[in-house]
Design a protein around this motif. Structure first.
Motif, PDB file in Angstrom:
ATOM      1  N   LYS B 240       0.813  -1.201   0.000  1.00  0.00           N
ATOM      2  CA  LYS B 240       0.000   0.000   0.000  1.00  0.00           C
ATOM      3  C   LYS B 240       0.850   1.257   0.000  1.00  0.00           C
ATOM      4  O   LYS B 240       0.343   2.346  -0.167  1.00  0.00           O
ATOM      5  CB  LYS B 240      -0.910   0.010   1.228  1.00  0.00           C
ATOM      6  N   TRP B 241       2.131   1.107   0.244  1.00  0.00           N
ATOM      7  CA  TRP B 241       2.963   2.289   0.449  1.00  0.00           C
ATOM      8  C   TRP B 241       3.712   2.691  -0.805  1.00  0.00           C
ATOM      9  O   TRP B 241       4.002   1.868  -1.655  1.00  0.00           O
ATOM     10  CB  TRP B 241       3.944   2.034   1.603  1.00  0.00           C
ATOM     11  N   MET B 242       4.003   3.962  -0.868  1.00  0.00           N
ATOM     12  CA  MET B 242       4.789   4.464  -1.984  1.00  0.00           C
ATOM     13  C   MET B 242       6.258   4.155  -1.740  1.00  0.00           C
ATOM     14  O   MET B 242       6.759   4.320  -0.635  1.00  0.00           O
ATOM     15  CB  MET B 242       4.611   5.980  -2.113  1.00  0.00           C
ATOM     16  N   SER B 243       6.943   3.704  -2.787  1.00  0.00           N
ATOM     17  CA  SER B 243       8.363   3.418  -2.640  1.00  0.00           C
ATOM     18  C   SER B 243       9.148   4.728  -2.658  1.00  0.00           C
ATOM     19  O   SER B 243       8.591   5.790  -2.954  1.00  0.00           O
ATOM     20  CB  SER B 243       8.835   2.523  -3.774  1.00  0.00           C
ATOM     21  N   LYS B 244      10.454   4.612  -2.365  1.00  0.00           N
ATOM     22  CA  LYS B 244      11.300   5.800  -2.373  1.00  0.00           C
ATOM     23  C   LYS B 244      11.244   6.458  -3.761  1.00  0.00           C
ATOM     24  O   LYS B 244      11.190   7.674  -3.896  1.00  0.00           O
ATOM     25  CB  LYS B 244      12.730   5.383  -2.038  1.00  0.00           C
ATOM     26  N   GLU B 245      11.264   5.609  -4.774  1.00  0.00           N
ATOM     27  CA  GLU B 245      11.231   6.139  -6.135  1.00  0.00           C
ATOM     28  C   GLU B 245       9.924   6.893  -6.394  1.00  0.00           C
ATOM     29  O   GLU B 245       9.915   7.966  -6.997  1.00  0.00           O
ATOM     30  CB  GLU B 245      11.392   4.983  -7.137  1.00  0.00           C
ATOM     31  N   ASP B 246       8.812   6.322  -5.909  1.00  0.00           N
ATOM     32  CA  ASP B 246       7.514   6.988  -6.071  1.00  0.00           C
ATOM     33  C   ASP B 246       7.554   8.386  -5.454  1.00  0.00           C
ATOM     34  O   ASP B 246       7.064   9.350  -6.041  1.00  0.00           O
ATOM     35  CB  ASP B 246       6.407   6.170  -5.413  1.00  0.00           C
ATOM     36  N   TRP B 247       8.124   8.468  -4.249  1.00  0.00           N
ATOM     37  CA  TRP B 247       8.208   9.765  -3.582  1.00  0.00           C
ATOM     38  C   TRP B 247       9.030  10.744  -4.397  1.00  0.00           C
ATOM     39  O   TRP B 247       8.618  11.877  -4.602  1.00  0.00           O
ATOM     40  CB  TRP B 247       8.845   9.618  -2.189  1.00  0.00           C
ATOM     41  N   SER B 248      10.199  10.276  -4.847  1.00  0.00           N
ATOM     42  CA  SER B 248      11.095  11.225  -5.515  1.00  0.00           C
ATOM     43  C   SER B 248      10.516  11.635  -6.868  1.00  0.00           C
ATOM     44  O   SER B 248      10.821  12.706  -7.372  1.00  0.00           O
ATOM     45  CB  SER B 248      12.490  10.625  -5.676  1.00  0.00           C
ATOM     46  N   ARG B 249       9.673  10.786  -7.447  1.00  0.00           N
ATOM     47  CA  ARG B 249       9.052  11.184  -8.715  1.00  0.00           C
ATOM     48  C   ARG B 249       7.802  12.023  -8.502  1.00  0.00           C
ATOM     49  O   ARG B 249       7.256  12.581  -9.453  1.00  0.00           O
ATOM     50  CB  ARG B 249       8.705   9.931  -9.523  1.00  0.00           C
ATOM     51  N   SER B 250       7.296  12.063  -7.260  1.00  0.00           N
ATOM     52  CA  SER B 250       6.018  12.736  -7.020  1.00  0.00           C
ATOM     53  C   SER B 250       6.137  14.165  -6.508  1.00  0.00           C
ATOM     54  O   SER B 250       5.300  14.989  -6.821  1.00  0.00           O
ATOM     55  CB  SER B 250       5.187  11.936  -5.996  1.00  0.00           C
ATOM     56  N   TRP B 251       7.198  14.427  -5.693  1.00  0.00           N
ATOM     57  CA  TRP B 251       7.115  15.689  -4.957  1.00  0.00           C
ATOM     58  C   TRP B 251       7.214  16.919  -5.843  1.00  0.00           C
ATOM     59  O   TRP B 251       6.535  17.915  -5.604  1.00  0.00           O
ATOM     60  CB  TRP B 251       8.102  15.733  -3.775  1.00  0.00           C
ATOM     61  N   LYS B 252       8.019  16.830  -6.893  1.00  0.00           N
ATOM     62  CA  LYS B 252       8.107  18.005  -7.768  1.00  0.00           C
ATOM     63  C   LYS B 252       6.785  18.252  -8.522  1.00  0.00           C
ATOM     64  O   LYS B 252       6.322  19.382  -8.591  1.00  0.00           O
ATOM     65  CB  LYS B 252       9.276  17.851  -8.727  1.00  0.00           C
ATOM     66  N   PRO B 253       6.186  17.193  -9.092  1.00  0.00           N
ATOM     67  CA  PRO B 253       4.876  17.411  -9.728  1.00  0.00           C
ATOM     68  C   PRO B 253       3.830  17.995  -8.778  1.00  0.00           C
ATOM     69  O   PRO B 253       3.026  18.821  -9.195  1.00  0.00           O
ATOM     70  CB  PRO B 253       4.480  16.006 -10.194  1.00  0.00           C
ATOM     71  N   TRP B 254       3.863  17.569  -7.487  1.00  0.00           N
ATOM     72  CA  TRP B 254       2.898  18.136  -6.540  1.00  0.00           C
ATOM     73  C   TRP B 254       3.049  19.651  -6.489  1.00  0.00           C
ATOM     74  O   TRP B 254       2.070  20.390  -6.578  1.00  0.00           O
ATOM     75  CB  TRP B 254       3.145  17.594  -5.121  1.00  0.00           C
ATOM     76  N   LEU B 255       4.328  20.092  -6.327  1.00  0.00           N
ATOM     77  CA  LEU B 255       4.565  21.526  -6.166  1.00  0.00           C
ATOM     78  C   LEU B 255       4.253  22.279  -7.462  1.00  0.00           C
ATOM     79  O   LEU B 255       3.623  23.337  -7.441  1.00  0.00           O
ATOM     80  CB  LEU B 255       6.011  21.784  -5.739  1.00  0.00           C
ATOM     81  N   ARG B 256       4.668  21.708  -8.591  1.00  0.00           N
ATOM     82  CA  ARG B 256       4.381  22.384  -9.863  1.00  0.00           C
ATOM     83  C   ARG B 256       2.871  22.455 -10.112  1.00  0.00           C
ATOM     84  O   ARG B 256       2.359  23.464 -10.586  1.00  0.00           O
ATOM     85  CB  ARG B 256       5.072  21.654 -11.010  1.00  0.00           C
ATOM     86  N   GLY B 257       2.175  21.361  -9.775  1.00  0.00           N
ATOM     87  CA  GLY B 257       0.720  21.346  -9.939  1.00  0.00           C
ATOM     88  C   GLY B 257       0.063  22.434  -9.106  1.00  0.00           C
ATOM     89  O   GLY B 257      -0.845  23.126  -9.562  1.00  0.00           O
ATOM     90  N   THR B 258       0.553  22.581  -7.863  1.00  0.00           N
ATOM     91  CA  THR B 258       0.019  23.624  -6.990  1.00  0.00           C
ATOM     92  C   THR B 258       0.220  24.996  -7.595  1.00  0.00           C
ATOM     93  O   THR B 258      -0.673  25.839  -7.605  1.00  0.00           O
ATOM     94  CB  THR B 258       0.715  23.578  -5.618  1.00  0.00           C
ATOM     95  N   LEU B 259       1.431  25.184  -8.127  1.00  0.00           N
ATOM     96  CA  LEU B 259       1.788  26.474  -8.709  1.00  0.00           C
ATOM     97  C   LEU B 259       0.898  26.816  -9.905  1.00  0.00           C
ATOM     98  O   LEU B 259       0.575  27.969 -10.144  1.00  0.00           O
ATOM     99  CB  LEU B 259       3.256  26.413  -9.165  1.00  0.00           C
ATOM    100  N   ALA B 297       2.316   6.540 -15.637  1.00  0.00           N
ATOM    101  CA  ALA B 297       3.385   7.347 -15.042  1.00  0.00           C
ATOM    102  C   ALA B 297       2.840   8.016 -13.785  1.00  0.00           C
ATOM    103  O   ALA B 297       1.781   8.637 -13.824  1.00  0.00           O
ATOM    104  CB  ALA B 297       3.874   8.403 -16.026  1.00  0.00           C
ATOM    105  N   ILE B 298       3.585   7.876 -12.686  1.00  0.00           N
ATOM    106  CA  ILE B 298       3.078   8.401 -11.410  1.00  0.00           C
ATOM    107  C   ILE B 298       3.042   9.930 -11.430  1.00  0.00           C
ATOM    108  O   ILE B 298       2.164  10.545 -10.820  1.00  0.00           O
ATOM    109  CB  ILE B 298       3.908   7.857 -10.222  1.00  0.00           C
TER     110      ILE B 298
END
Lengths: 162, 513
Positions: B240-259, B297-298
């Motif tokens: 159920k958990w996101m892997s390290k890779e999932d996290w590192s691929r996700s955080w920038k899109p989160w911030l860009r999406g917010t922006l 793609a995550i």
């Protein structure tokens, strides 16, 4: 581009509907006697603008329907029988909701609509419909102080008015 | 520091156990209803409106804020696990989210959506906190002419950016405006288009139209297509958990999406469709392996979901500060304010600070609650997707009727619901967007009021709309929004024809040889 003598159904129906509403607005506004109240802009100004807009957009849609401007598919396949059943069940509510009350009328709509969606377990649907309407009746009429229509058959028995 | 003090005061209101309870009920109901297939945020908010009637305004709006954010969270679950996105803003999430679910990575898709929504929601709520008071200051510069121009701009963007054909969007908008005319004209007391039916003198309620178009229209359309379509539902399995890779691929899109999401949501630019699409395109362009996009793609889930939630917060800025709804959901929120006799705008910040700031503070709290509800309980919400379709849609119809009837306790509203529902079915069949109609219905009467007020001030001189610089600028932007796409379409059509005739001459030559 493919072009047939037939008008495309989508644009034609939407165009005629828009034109029709626009004409209604125009005629009704035109026939209303001018208001006695003093106002720089009368109550007829905005309706007139909207009517003109609807006239233009309606004609534009008919024109697009004639040109076959858009390549996407016209209208999808539809199960008209199922639509008719659900629409009829909902229409019956307009006449039955107040005389029969929320629980019976709601159960009828629930059962009929479930049937239109292909469910064959009618008894179970009736039971579930009764349950859902009774719970919502109790929660909304007593918990939240709203007034769902009360019929004399069921509502008075399960929750007599104080 | 003014804003900060006001926000703290808001937290004092929102954090009382009584209001916390309503916030929790709001986010839970919002998620539960929003998760149901066929129910998007706008319908969730409209259907749950009756639940808030018994409450006093502050608690009602705290609950409402929870419902609003909860519905956004719930909607993403539906679009990821089911191949039928509930509403247009989730279409982008559905692309890769559903592909991830098919590969057995549904849990990770839900997690990145939930955490991304939390990050974006929190940042965007902070932005809302500081932007809304600025907008209030701006609003004080606005006279009736500027308000009218702003409303024209909002109506134009909602119409021009949605749907394939501008004429259909305009038809929907004009129909909404026409519905808004029904009832007594407030300025002269004259009844307009009420067909002699006394119940129509009060006008047609936006909630009935929203429920009719979304719930009844959508249910009729679903039943008409039921035999022809199959659904693929993917259960959650594996880690159920996101892997390290999932996290590192996700955080920038989160911030860009917010922006992307917050500013576009806050401008009168038509809600969350544009930022989600922009976010998808941005992530695809920046990605090292763009070929993954469309196949799970995550980044393509993380970015658009963040953009979606950030714009949901952004939409609240013009709604609270200017009384200007820029999406169907916001239009229903405005209707809810009107139910309580409140008109959002600068005056609301002055007269009901505890309501406005309590609402904003509860958005922060609601976001935390939603993260806690959604991450560990994802499996519970997924169960809701398995409700048999006959029961689900029959239930939607029951709640639609209930919402319409309890609004004013009269049967005429149920009849209007039926008529609007049939029209909504037609709009769905003929591919006419629904949002312009709803926003037009609620903004039309407000725009007319400002229009007449402006002309009264100028004593009938219509140039008032073009001699005031702010008003002129807003109207010009609105005109460009309509004219530019039309121009480009005309141009591409012309190029296509030129190309086609060129091809034709080539092929005749080829035959001659």
């Amino acid at each position: 581009m493919y072009k047939s003598a037939r008008l495309r159904v989508g644009e034609t129906v939407v165009g005629l509907f828009t034109l029709g509403i626009g004409m209604f607005l125009a005629i009704d506004t035109w026939r209303t006697p001018p208001s006695a109240a003093v106002a720089v802009v009368g109550p007829g100004m905005f309706p007139t603008l909207i009517a003109i807009g609807m006239g233009i957009v309606g004609l534009q849609l008919l024109w697009e329907g004639y040109l076959h401007r858009f390549a996407e598919e016209d209208i999808p396949d539809l199960d008209w029988r199922a639509v008719g059943i659900v629409a009829a069940a909902l229409a019956s509510q307009i006449f039955l909701l107040e005389p029969l009350g929320w629980i019976i009328c709601g159960t009828v709509v629930f059962t009929v609509a479930a049937m239109a969606f292909g469910s064959r377990r009618h008894v179970l649907n009736v039971v579930f419909g009764l349950l859902l309407t009774s719970v919502t009746y109790l929660v909304f009429d007593y918990g939240l102080d709203l007034d769902l229509p009360t019929g004399s058959l069921i509502e008075d028995v399960i929750a007599p008015t104080e | 520091m003014d804003t900060f003090a006001a926000l703290m005061h808001g937290f004092a209101v929102a954090i009382t156990p009584y209001n916390l309870m309503w916030s929790l009920i709001g986010v839970t109901l919002g998620t539960a209803i929003g998760v149901l297939p066929g129910i998007g945020p706008a319908l969730t908010v409209a259907l749950l409106l009756p639940v808030t009637y018994g409450l006093e305004p502050t608690s009602a709006f705290i609950m409402f804020a929870g419902i609003y954010y909860g519905a956004m969270y719930g909607g993403s679950t539906t679009s990821i696990l089911l191949n039928t996105p509930g509403e247009s803003a989730s279409i982008v999430t559905a692309l890769d989210g559903h592909a991830m679910a098919r590969k057995g990575r549904g849990a990770q898709a839900l997690a990145t959506a939930a955490i991304g929504s939390f990050v974006a929601g929190t940042i965007a709520t902070i932005a809302l906190t500081f932007v809304a008071p600025l907008m209030v200051k701006l609003a004080l510069l606005f006279g009736p002419a500027e308000y009218f121009a702003l409303m024209v701009l909002a109506l134009t963007t909602v119409t021009a950016v949605l749907g394939a054909s501008l004429s259909r969007g305009l038809a929907s908008l004009l129909f909404g405006l026409a519905l808004g005319l029904v009832g007594i004209d407030l300025q002269t007391g004259q009844a307009r288009f009420s067909l002699g039916i006394p119940e129509l003198l009060d006008g047609i309620d936006v909630v009935i139209v929203a429920v009719g178009l979304f719930a009844v229209g959508e249910t009729l359309f679903t039943v008409s297509r039921h035999r022809f379509e199959t659904e693929e539902l993917y259960d959650l399995k594996g880690s159920k958990w996101m892997s390290k890779e999932d996290w590192s691929r996700s955080w920038k899109p989160w911030l860009r999406g917010t922006l992307l999401g917050f500013p576009i949501g806050a401008l009168p630019a038509g809600g969350s469709e544009i930022p989600t699409f922009l976010s998808y395109l941005t992530e695809k362009r920046l990605s090292k392996n763009p070929e993954e996009f469309g196949h799970g793609a995550i980044e393509a889930v993380a970015g658009p979901e963040a953009a979606n939630n950030a714009s949901a917060a952004g939409v609240l800025a013009p709604l609270l500060a200017l009384g200007l709804p820029t999406s169907a959901t916001a239009a229903i929120m405005l209707a809810a304010f009107q139910q309580y006799g409140l008109q959002p705008g600068p005056l609301l910040f002055d007269n009901n600070p505890e309501l406005v700031w309590g609402l904003i503070a509860s958005l922060y709290i609601g976001n935390v609650m939603l993260l806690m509800l959604n991450l560990p309980l994802a499996g519970v919400w997924v169960k809701l997707l398995a409700i048999p379709r006959p029961w689900l849609f029959s239930g939607i119809l029951l709640f639609a009727t209930m919402g319409a009837y309890t609004l004013n306790n009269n049967i005429v509203d149920v009849a209007i619901l039926w008529i609007i529902g049939i029209i909504g079915f037609g709009m769905r069949v003929f591919n006419v967007p629904v949002a312009p109609c709803i926003v037009g219905l609620i903004l039309g009467p407000l725009a007319e009021q400002q229009f007449r007020r402006a002309l009264t001030i100028s004593q009938g001189d219509a140039t008032i709309f073009v001699t005031h610089p702010i008003s002129l600028a807003l109207l010009l932007v609105a005109a460009l929004l309509v004219l530019l796409p039309t121009f480009f379409r005309w141009k591409s059509l012309r190029d296509e024809r030129a190309q086609a005739s060129l091809d034709a001459t080539h092929s005749t030559k080829a035959e001659n040889v």
